[in-house]
Design a protein around this motif. Sequence first.
Motif, mmCIF file in Angstrom:
data_model
loop_
_atom_site.group_PDB
_atom_site.id
_atom_site.type_symbol
_atom_site.label_atom_id
_atom_site.label_comp_id
_atom_site.label_asym_id
_atom_site.label_seq_id
_atom_site.Cartn_x
_atom_site.Cartn_y
_atom_site.Cartn_z
ATOM 1 N N SER A 61 28.913 34.259 47.329
ATOM 2 C CA SER A 61 29.647 33.205 46.640
ATOM 3 C C SER A 61 29.043 33.008 45.264
ATOM 4 O O SER A 61 27.884 33.387 45.016
ATOM 5 C CB SER A 61 29.628 31.896 47.431
ATOM 6 O OG SER A 61 28.299 31.410 47.550
ATOM 7 N N GLU A 62 29.820 32.420 44.365
ATOM 8 C CA GLU A 62 29.339 32.107 43.022
ATOM 9 C C GLU A 62 30.224 31.028 42.428
ATOM 10 O O GLU A 62 31.376 30.844 42.866
ATOM 11 C CB GLU A 62 29.354 33.360 42.128
ATOM 12 C CG GLU A 62 30.738 33.868 41.783
ATOM 13 C CD GLU A 62 30.720 35.064 40.828
ATOM 14 O OE1 GLU A 62 29.664 35.705 40.695
ATOM 15 O OE2 GLU A 62 31.782 35.350 40.219
ATOM 16 N N PRO A 63 29.729 30.275 41.448
ATOM 17 C CA PRO A 63 30.574 29.260 40.813
ATOM 18 C C PRO A 63 31.804 29.888 40.168
ATOM 19 O O PRO A 63 31.745 31.003 39.640
ATOM 20 C CB PRO A 63 29.641 28.643 39.757
ATOM 21 C CG PRO A 63 28.259 28.931 40.255
ATOM 22 C CD PRO A 63 28.345 30.261 40.930
ATOM 23 N N LEU A 64 32.909 29.196 40.232
ATOM 24 C CA LEU A 64 34.160 29.653 39.641
ATOM 25 C C LEU A 64 34.626 28.604 38.640
ATOM 26 O O LEU A 64 34.809 27.426 38.995
ATOM 27 C CB LEU A 64 35.220 29.853 40.730
ATOM 28 C CG LEU A 64 36.647 30.181 40.276
ATOM 29 C CD1 LEU A 64 36.679 31.512 39.544
ATOM 30 C CD2 LEU A 64 37.593 30.199 41.467
ATOM 31 N N LYS A 65 34.821 29.010 37.414
ATOM 32 C CA LYS A 65 35.256 28.082 36.380
ATOM 33 C C LYS A 65 36.768 27.918 36.443
ATOM 34 O O LYS A 65 37.514 28.893 36.312
ATOM 35 C CB LYS A 65 34.851 28.590 34.994
ATOM 36 C CG LYS A 65 35.210 27.639 33.862
ATOM 37 C CD LYS A 65 34.758 28.178 32.512
ATOM 38 C CE LYS A 65 35.133 27.225 31.381
ATOM 39 N NZ LYS A 65 34.711 27.755 30.048
ATOM 40 N N LEU A 66 37.220 26.682 36.653
ATOM 41 C CA LEU A 66 38.646 26.398 36.660
ATOM 42 C C LEU A 66 39.153 26.309 35.222
ATOM 43 O O LEU A 66 38.570 25.619 34.387
ATOM 44 C CB LEU A 66 38.938 25.084 37.382
ATOM 45 C CG LEU A 66 38.592 25.037 38.876
ATOM 46 C CD1 LEU A 66 38.839 23.636 39.415
ATOM 47 C CD2 LEU A 66 39.403 26.059 39.650
ATOM 48 N N ALA A 67 40.239 27.001 34.939
ATOM 49 C CA ALA A 67 40.789 26.973 33.582
ATOM 50 C C ALA A 67 41.300 25.587 33.219
ATOM 51 O O ALA A 67 41.204 25.165 32.070
ATOM 52 C CB ALA A 67 41.911 28.000 33.466
ATOM 53 N N THR A 82 34.287 27.309 43.880
ATOM 54 C CA THR A 82 33.358 28.374 44.251
ATOM 55 C C THR A 82 34.156 29.614 44.626
ATOM 56 O O THR A 82 35.076 29.543 45.452
ATOM 57 C CB THR A 82 32.489 27.961 45.451
ATOM 58 O OG1 THR A 82 31.775 26.764 45.129
ATOM 59 C CG2 THR A 82 31.492 29.055 45.820
ATOM 60 N N ARG A 83 33.813 30.737 44.021
ATOM 61 C CA ARG A 83 34.439 31.998 44.392
ATOM 62 C C ARG A 83 33.781 32.518 45.672
ATOM 63 O O ARG A 83 32.557 32.409 45.832
ATOM 64 C CB ARG A 83 34.264 33.020 43.266
ATOM 65 C CG ARG A 83 35.250 34.185 43.343
ATOM 66 C CD ARG A 83 34.925 35.303 42.361
ATOM 67 N NE ARG A 83 34.520 34.893 41.044
ATOM 68 C CZ ARG A 83 35.337 34.787 39.989
ATOM 69 N NH1 ARG A 83 36.619 35.014 40.142
ATOM 70 N NH2 ARG A 83 34.868 34.436 38.813
ATOM 71 N N LEU A 84 34.591 33.067 46.577
ATOM 72 C CA LEU A 84 34.086 33.473 47.883
ATOM 73 C C LEU A 84 34.389 34.930 48.190
ATOM 74 O O LEU A 84 35.408 35.473 47.757
ATOM 75 C CB LEU A 84 34.750 32.647 49.002
ATOM 76 C CG LEU A 84 34.769 31.130 48.925
ATOM 77 C CD1 LEU A 84 35.560 30.586 50.106
ATOM 78 C CD2 LEU A 84 33.353 30.595 48.916
#
Length: 441
Positions: A61-67, A82-84
Motif C-alpha cells: 500500500s502507499e498514499p494516493l493523492k486525490l486530484a 491509500t493505493r492498494l
Amino acid sequence: MPVRRRLLAASVVTAACLGAQALCGTAATATDEVVSRGITIPAFYNPPTTLPAADGALVRSEPLKLALSLPSLNGPLPGKATRLMYKSTDSNGRPVAVTGAYIEPSAAWKGDGPRPLVVVAPGTMGQGDQCTASMGLEHPIRFNGETVSVGYEDLTIYRLLAKGTAVVVTDYVGLGATDRLHTYVNRIDEAHAVLNAVRAARQVAGASVTAESRVGLFGYSQGGGASAAAAELQPSYAPDVNLVGAYAGAPPADLDKVTRAIDGKELAGALGWSLNGFVQSDPSLKPIADAHLNSKGRAAMTDLSTMCVGDAILKYAGADSEDWTKDGRSISEIIAVYPNLTAFIDSQRIGKLKPKAPVRVVTGISDNLVPHGQARQLAKDWCAKGANVTYQAELVPPLGSSLLNHMTPLLTDQGEAVDWIVDRLKGRGVSSNCWSMPLQP
C-alpha cells in the motif's frame, strides 16, 4: 526500452491466441517501466512473483493523492486515500494480485456501530492498465492523443464519502496489475475481487473499518454485474464479510444476450474485451479464436487490449463482429455452435444462487446495450429463490443512442441508490417488492 504491456505467461497465451505479438514479453519486476498508450503505469502496479496465502491479504500500500481534494480542520476533504494491492483468487483457483484504493472519509459516520464500508465495483473502464478506477482518483481525465480515460466513478465515490462511509474501490483482476489481461465480465474473478477488497480495507493503516463494520456493494453496468455476483457468492466465499446490501444497476447477468446486444452498437469494443478475457480465463478456447478470427479481428483484439472506454468508442463504435471473422458470421453465431464456448458463457450467468443480503436491481426500460430484459430476469430469478429483492425499472424513454439509453439511468437513479445503500448501512430494514414483478416493466 519500456515494456509495452502484458508480460506474464498467462497473457502470452492470450496474445498468441489473438496474434498479439506486441504483447509478449518477460515477467515485469518492480523496477520495470510499463507503458500503455503513452501512460507510464507506476511500478506499484507490478505484482511480485509470490503472493500471500490469505485472500484479501495486503501485498502493498502507499498514499494516493486525490486530484479533487480540499483541506479542512478534520483532514483533507473528502478523505485520505491509500493505493492498494491485495491477494485474490481467480476463477481457476489460482492466486492473483488485484489493485484498488481505500478512502478514509473526513465526514463523520452518523449511524450506529463502527464506520461502515462500501465497495465500489466500477463500470466498464476498458482493458488498458491506464484505465483503472484507482488511477482515475488521481487523474480524473487523461487525454494524450493515444488514450482517453475518464474516472467517472469518482462521482459515486465522493457521494458515498460525504455520507460518512468508508469506500474501497477495486480495479478487478488484470486491470492495473501488469501481469495479465483484464478478465472482463468474469463473474468469479470480479466477485472475488470485490469481496477481498473488504478484507484488504480492514488492514489499511489508520482505517476505521473493522470486522464488525456493515458492508455495502455498489456497482453499475460491469460494476452491477460484479456487485450482483459478489452478493451471490458472499455467503459461501466470504461469510466473514458483514454484507447488509448490494446495489446492482444495469447488471450484465446473461452474457449471451449482452454480447448479441452490443454487437454493432457504440460500445462494440466490449466484444473484444470479452473475447480477450475469455481466453485469458480459459486458454482451451484459443483454437476457436485461431480458427475464426481474420486479420482484422486479430488486430482489433490486440488494439482493444490496451484501450479505455473513450478509445473504444472513438475507434470501434458501430463495429460489426461479422467483419472480424473469416466466414462473416458474428461472434454470437460462432459461440452458439461450440458446446465448450456456450458452456463457458453459461457459467458466467448471474442469478443461479440466492443472495443472503438484500439486493436492489435497477434497469432502464430502454436500455438496449445491457438489455433491460435480462436485467429484469435477474431480479425474477432471485425472487424465485426467495431473496430480498428491490426491483426498480427506470422509465427513461429511448434517447436515440444505445449508450445514452444505458448510461442515463446511472445518473437518474444514483441519488436514490446511494440513499438505499446508506439505509442498509444504518441497519434499517427493507421489504422485498418481488410481489410487484408481474406489474413492473
